[in-house]
Design a protein around this motif. Structure first.
Motif, PDB file in Angstrom:
ATOM      1  N   ALA A   3       0.836  -1.202   0.000  1.00 27.07           N
ATOM      2  CA  ALA A   3       0.000   0.000   0.000  1.00 27.07           C
ATOM      3  C   ALA A   3       0.871   1.252   0.000  1.00 27.07           C
ATOM      4  O   ALA A   3       0.509   2.273  -0.608  1.00 27.07           O
ATOM      5  CB  ALA A   3      -0.924  -0.004   1.211  1.00 27.07           C
ATOM      6  N   ASP A  34       0.273   4.017  -3.069  1.00 29.29           N
ATOM      7  CA  ASP A  34      -0.339   5.285  -2.676  1.00 29.29           C
ATOM      8  C   ASP A  34       0.275   6.455  -3.429  1.00 29.29           C
ATOM      9  O   ASP A  34      -0.411   7.404  -3.815  1.00 29.29           O
ATOM     10  CB  ASP A  34      -0.250   5.494  -1.159  1.00 29.29           C
ATOM     11  CG  ASP A  34       1.190   5.539  -0.650  1.00 29.29           C
ATOM     12  OD1 ASP A  34       2.118   5.303  -1.444  1.00 29.29           O
ATOM     13  OD2 ASP A  34       1.374   5.803   0.556  1.00 29.29           O
ATOM     14  N   ALA A  88      -3.335  -5.501  -2.103  1.00 33.90           N
ATOM     15  CA  ALA A  88      -3.006  -4.130  -1.716  1.00 33.90           C
ATOM     16  C   ALA A  88      -3.120  -3.114  -2.852  1.00 33.90           C
ATOM     17  O   ALA A  88      -3.699  -2.038  -2.648  1.00 33.90           O
ATOM     18  CB  ALA A  88      -1.603  -4.083  -1.110  1.00 33.90           C
ATOM     19  N   SER A 107      -5.534  -0.121  -2.228  1.00 32.80           N
ATOM     20  CA  SER A 107      -4.807   1.124  -1.988  1.00 32.80           C
ATOM     21  C   SER A 107      -5.131   2.180  -3.032  1.00 32.80           C
ATOM     22  O   SER A 107      -5.294   3.362  -2.697  1.00 32.80           O
ATOM     23  CB  SER A 107      -3.302   0.851  -1.978  1.00 32.80           C
ATOM     24  OG  SER A 107      -2.569   2.055  -1.852  1.00 32.80           O
ATOM     25  N   GLN A 108      -5.234   1.781  -4.289  1.00 34.46           N
ATOM     26  CA  GLN A 108      -5.535   2.762  -5.332  1.00 34.46           C
ATOM     27  C   GLN A 108      -6.943   3.331  -5.183  1.00 34.46           C
ATOM     28  O   GLN A 108      -7.162   4.526  -5.398  1.00 34.46           O
ATOM     29  CB  GLN A 108      -5.350   2.126  -6.709  1.00 34.46           C
ATOM     30  CG  GLN A 108      -3.902   1.877  -7.063  1.00 34.46           C
ATOM     31  CD  GLN A 108      -3.706   1.404  -8.487  1.00 34.46           C
ATOM     32  OE1 GLN A 108      -4.657   1.313  -9.248  1.00 34.46           O
ATOM     33  NE2 GLN A 108      -2.476   1.112  -8.849  1.00 34.46           N
ATOM     34  N   SER A 165      -6.842   5.495  -1.869  1.00 36.03           N
ATOM     35  CA  SER A 165      -6.004   6.677  -2.080  1.00 36.03           C
ATOM     36  C   SER A 165      -6.680   7.668  -3.018  1.00 36.03           C
ATOM     37  O   SER A 165      -6.576   8.888  -2.826  1.00 36.03           O
ATOM     38  CB  SER A 165      -4.640   6.259  -2.647  1.00 36.03           C
ATOM     39  OG  SER A 165      -3.942   5.427  -1.747  1.00 36.03           O
ATOM     40  N   TRP A 216      -2.119   6.204   5.237  1.00 40.16           N
ATOM     41  CA  TRP A 216      -1.413   4.919   5.164  1.00 40.16           C
ATOM     42  C   TRP A 216      -0.248   4.846   6.145  1.00 40.16           C
ATOM     43  O   TRP A 216       0.062   3.772   6.669  1.00 40.16           O
ATOM     44  CB  TRP A 216      -0.929   4.675   3.742  1.00 40.16           C
ATOM     45  CG  TRP A 216      -2.035   4.361   2.792  1.00 40.16           C
ATOM     46  CD1 TRP A 216      -2.469   5.122   1.746  1.00 40.16           C
ATOM     47  CD2 TRP A 216      -2.889   3.207   2.812  1.00 40.16           C
ATOM     48  NE1 TRP A 216      -3.525   4.519   1.106  1.00 40.16           N
ATOM     49  CE2 TRP A 216      -3.804   3.333   1.745  1.00 40.16           C
ATOM     50  CE3 TRP A 216      -2.959   2.078   3.626  1.00 40.16           C
ATOM     51  CZ2 TRP A 216      -4.782   2.382   1.472  1.00 40.16           C
ATOM     52  CZ3 TRP A 216      -3.939   1.123   3.359  1.00 40.16           C
ATOM     53  CH2 TRP A 216      -4.830   1.274   2.297  1.00 40.16           C
TER      54      TRP A 216
END
Length: 325
Positions: A58, A62, A213, A217-218, A221, A240
């Motif tokens: 992550a 990010d 992840a 995460s995308q 984020s 994060w």
């Protein structure tokens, strides 16, 4: 079963046999004695390792999303032509010059490429040293330190970016350097907790987090970067970084380095003693056979395979967010 394990380990059933026969019998006995996986502490270690790898990856993805909001984005030829065409003016009213050029930093495309790739420079360097150190200090310790330092560096990303681009590159290289130790450290940790008969499933579970992840995460984020709170993109790194640091105490308090009489269930206690007394744990005190490793065709085959797959995987998770803006 526990008494049989003790008797076998003490050599009562293998007296008079040579060392080779004893080793073969140990392997056969090991394969025949694999305690249940669910529920077990071994499964819990794999789950926590998966979460640790999730957070490590992550911290990679990010930045790929945040840089879309951080940097000046020059409109493409297609976008310019669509904006100039009357037939598309209504459909593209939300894609105007101001939105495409928004950003706190006027980094040219080349500098943006350097920033996006800086993580991987550190990541590539940290692989082998991370594995060696994990063999000495333990996989749990190395992964814990990696999360602490990477989390703190991620919190400093906003300050580094506003100070100078060189500081930002340095921070990203260091995040990659410490994150590079995660995977080899995870292999060391799981090497103590998994039997050979269950290596496939446990290692698959332990590494699942690194594959999930980038997707999570995308998405997260992107949502955070669109917020006005703290300026949008800085919130991505604060979020994060804080989540990673909050996970660290649970990691150190609940994950055991080795199964040395430390377990949560009776079956795990038997498994721990079996693994310890039959000397099935990896011995990292031995000298690393570098010559054999570099001469192994199997090793080179794996290197080529991983290079090809990871190259496209890394390219997608790094570049796609910019073009999906």
């Amino acid at each position: 079963m526990f008494s049989e394990t003790k008797n076998y380990a003490n050599g009562r059933t293998a007296s008079g046999s040579n060392s080779a026969d004893e080793e073969n019998e140990k392997i056969a006995f090991r394969d025949s004695f694999t305690p249940r996986l669910f529920p077990s502490y071994r499964l819990y270690v794999a789950f926590m390792t998966s979460l640790a790898l999730f957070l490590g990856y992550a911290l990679l993805t990010d930045f790929s999303v945040a840089i879309v909001k951080m940097a000046y984005q020059k409109p493409t030829e297609t976008q310019r032509s669509m904006n100039s065409c009357a037939a598309f003016q209504n459909e593209t009213s939300n894609i105007n010059s101001s939105s495409l050029q928004a950003g706190d930093f006027s980094w040219p495309p080349k500098m943006q490429g350097i920033l996006l790739s800086s993580y991987y420079y550190g990541y590539a360097i940290g692989q082998v040293p991370g594995g060696i150190v994990a063999g000495k200090l333990g996989g749990k310790t190395v992964m814990g330190l990696s999360m602490i330092i990477s989390g703190l560096l991620t919190l400093l990303t906003h300050i580094a970016a506003t100070a100078h681009v060189v500081f930002l590159i340095t921070v990203r290289v260091l995040v990659g350097l410490w994150s590079g130790a995660n995977y080899p450290a995870a292999m060391v940790l799981m090497g103590y907790w998994s039997y050979e008969s269950e290596n496939t499933i446990l290692l698959a579970l332990a590494t699942t987090g690194s594959k999930i992840a980038p997707v999570v995460s995308q998405i997260v984020s992107g949502i955070l970067a669109d917020r006005q709170f703290l300026g949008g993109w800085p919130l991505v790194f604060y979020f994060w970084g804080v989540v990673t640091l909050l996970f660290v105490p649970f990691w150190f308090l609940s994950v055991k380095e080795k199964p040395d009489n430390e377990s949560l269930t009776e079956d795990d206690l038997d498994a721990s003693l079996t693994r310890k007394e039959l000397s099935l744990s990896v011995d990292f005190s031995k000298e690393i056979p570098w010559s054999q490793i570099f001469k192994s065709r199997n090793v080179w085959s794996c290197c080529v395979l991983l290079f090809c797959t990871d190259f496209m995987y890394s390219l997608l998770i790094t570049i796609v967010p910019r073009h999906a803006n």
